[in-house]
Design an enzyme around this catalytic site. Sequence first.
Site, PDB file in Angstrom:
ATOM      1  N   GLN A   1      -2.473  -2.240   7.633  1.00  0.00           N
ATOM      2  CA  GLN A   1      -2.864  -3.650   7.609  1.00  0.00           C
ATOM      3  C   GLN A   1      -3.744  -3.944   6.374  1.00  0.00           C
ATOM      4  O   GLN A   1      -3.649  -3.261   5.358  1.00  0.00           O
ATOM      5  CB  GLN A   1      -3.580  -4.058   8.908  1.00  0.00           C
ATOM      6  CG  GLN A   1      -2.693  -4.059  10.120  1.00  0.00           C
ATOM      7  CD  GLN A   1      -2.761  -2.779  10.924  1.00  0.00           C
ATOM      8  OE1 GLN A   1      -3.718  -2.035  10.873  1.00  0.00           O
ATOM      9  NE2 GLN A   1      -1.721  -2.525  11.673  1.00  0.00           N
TER      10      GLN A   1
ATOM     11  N   LYS B   1       0.828  -1.221   0.000  1.00  0.00           N
ATOM     12  CA  LYS B   1       0.000   0.000   0.000  1.00  0.00           C
ATOM     13  C   LYS B   1       0.854   1.260   0.000  1.00  0.00           C
ATOM     14  O   LYS B   1       0.465   2.283  -0.572  1.00  0.00           O
ATOM     15  CB  LYS B   1      -0.922   0.005   1.227  1.00  0.00           C
ATOM     16  CG  LYS B   1      -1.935  -1.117   1.243  1.00  0.00           C
ATOM     17  CD  LYS B   1      -2.838  -1.040   2.455  1.00  0.00           C
ATOM     18  CE  LYS B   1      -2.099  -1.225   3.768  1.00  0.00           C
ATOM     19  NZ  LYS B   1      -1.446  -2.534   3.898  1.00  0.00           N
TER      20      LYS B   1
ATOM     21  N   GLY C   1       3.760  -1.106   8.791  1.00  0.00           N
ATOM     22  CA  GLY C   1       4.847  -0.485   8.055  1.00  0.00           C
ATOM     23  C   GLY C   1       4.522  -0.286   6.599  1.00  0.00           C
ATOM     24  O   GLY C   1       3.908  -1.141   5.966  1.00  0.00           O
ATOM     25  N   HIS C   2       4.879   0.867   6.066  1.00  0.00           N
ATOM     26  CA  HIS C   2       4.788   1.130   4.633  1.00  0.00           C
ATOM     27  C   HIS C   2       6.202   1.328   4.105  1.00  0.00           C
ATOM     28  O   HIS C   2       6.941   2.168   4.616  1.00  0.00           O
ATOM     29  CB  HIS C   2       3.962   2.396   4.361  1.00  0.00           C
ATOM     30  CG  HIS C   2       2.499   2.197   4.530  1.00  0.00           C
ATOM     31  ND1 HIS C   2       1.596   3.242   4.534  1.00  0.00           N
ATOM     32  CD2 HIS C   2       1.761   1.080   4.695  1.00  0.00           C
ATOM     33  CE1 HIS C   2       0.372   2.767   4.696  1.00  0.00           C
ATOM     34  NE2 HIS C   2       0.458   1.460   4.792  1.00  0.00           N
TER      35      HIS C   2
END
Length: 427
Positions: A223, A17, A41-42
């Site tokens: 998520q 994402k 986390g991204h």
Amino acid sequence: MKKRLVVVGTQWGDEGKGKITDYYAGNADVVVRYQGGNNAGHTITFDGQRFALQSIPSGIFNPHIKNVMANGMVVNPVSVVSELEALEARGIREYNLYISDRAAVVMPYHSVLDGAMESMKGGKLIGTTKKGIGPAYADKYERTGIRMGDLLDADYFAARLRDALEEKNMELRMFGCEPMSFDTIYAQYMELAGRLGKYICDTSVLINEEIEKGSKILFEGAQGVMLCIDHGTYPYVTSSSPTASSVPQNTGIAPRYVDNVLGVCKAYTTRVGEGPFPTELEGATADYIRERGHEYGTVTGRPRRVGWLDAVVLNHTRRVSGIDYLALMLFDVLSGLDTVKICVAYELDGKRIETMPPTIPQFQRCKPVYIELPGWKEDISGIKSFGELPQAAQDYVRKIEELTKIKVAVLSVGPDRLQTVRLCDIF
């Protein structure tokens, strides 16, 4: 062209994402993170640099974008300051950040209690990151939590903290943990308030003003839908709802303003932590996908469980989150396999089902029903259009569209934002 796009994960998180939000952020005026905390986390890669974000919205790299941490989040001020310092150390110093004064605060006792409660479960772990997210959400709904706006009023914050510690220190003692000092926490969070205070505001007002101006707004969750507290594989879920339907509540806008939803999914499936996973793979194929996809947690570093793409999961998330388009991520990872599989149904106790069972015991008994498609050997990481894909790769994409009734709008063939193929314009 619609002006408000929600980006949601369609699996168990870690779908990519961050890259997609960063990709579309170039067209956005505002990027809004609407739930979760620093347990997610991204990862964003551009210009040869890799950035791992936990709480900060993905538009932070563009100085012209307004980045909003909305009221549906739980905010750890320590983590936010740490992230900002890390970004500034790498030259990201010009940004616009806004933190909701109504967002719940993750306090030091939340992470300690999170770890203690997880340890008490023995062999029945939820798989929490132990960052205090669940306890912070629990306090929010018990109405004992502290909110970001409280930090701007020293006396009020002190009163809220004293009340909270009366209860939390009792809980800490019950779990065999040391009670926490009011003076220590108060001093620490007053210092944090001094550093973050300029960002704290009523973000609902800000977002609605941007809507009235006709601004292009990107909403990003953390998520994935399969970790939704209501529609995921409960209890192996997160403590909030990543679905697009939670955006109005979590940002303070009217439901009618959510007008386009992009579901982000990997070309296969991964999961971190505990819980059933019908298409999970073991052995050489699993190792091949994990290593090619660098499938290790952004926050935890844990190896991710990997499996074939699951159309039952995608259809479930399409239904509960109103997904209009798909972004198919890490498509290049599947290159080199002789065949690829897609799960189209489950077999449960001798019966074929095409919907998600409601309980964990039922889901654990589900056996995947697969279709098998030819793989492709070509390196596709440099392609610029759909037509450049090998025929087998094109067929795989079209089969996903057929099975899910969702058009694929974006293909990702590598980690860099330039390694992105747009099949249609949606934002």
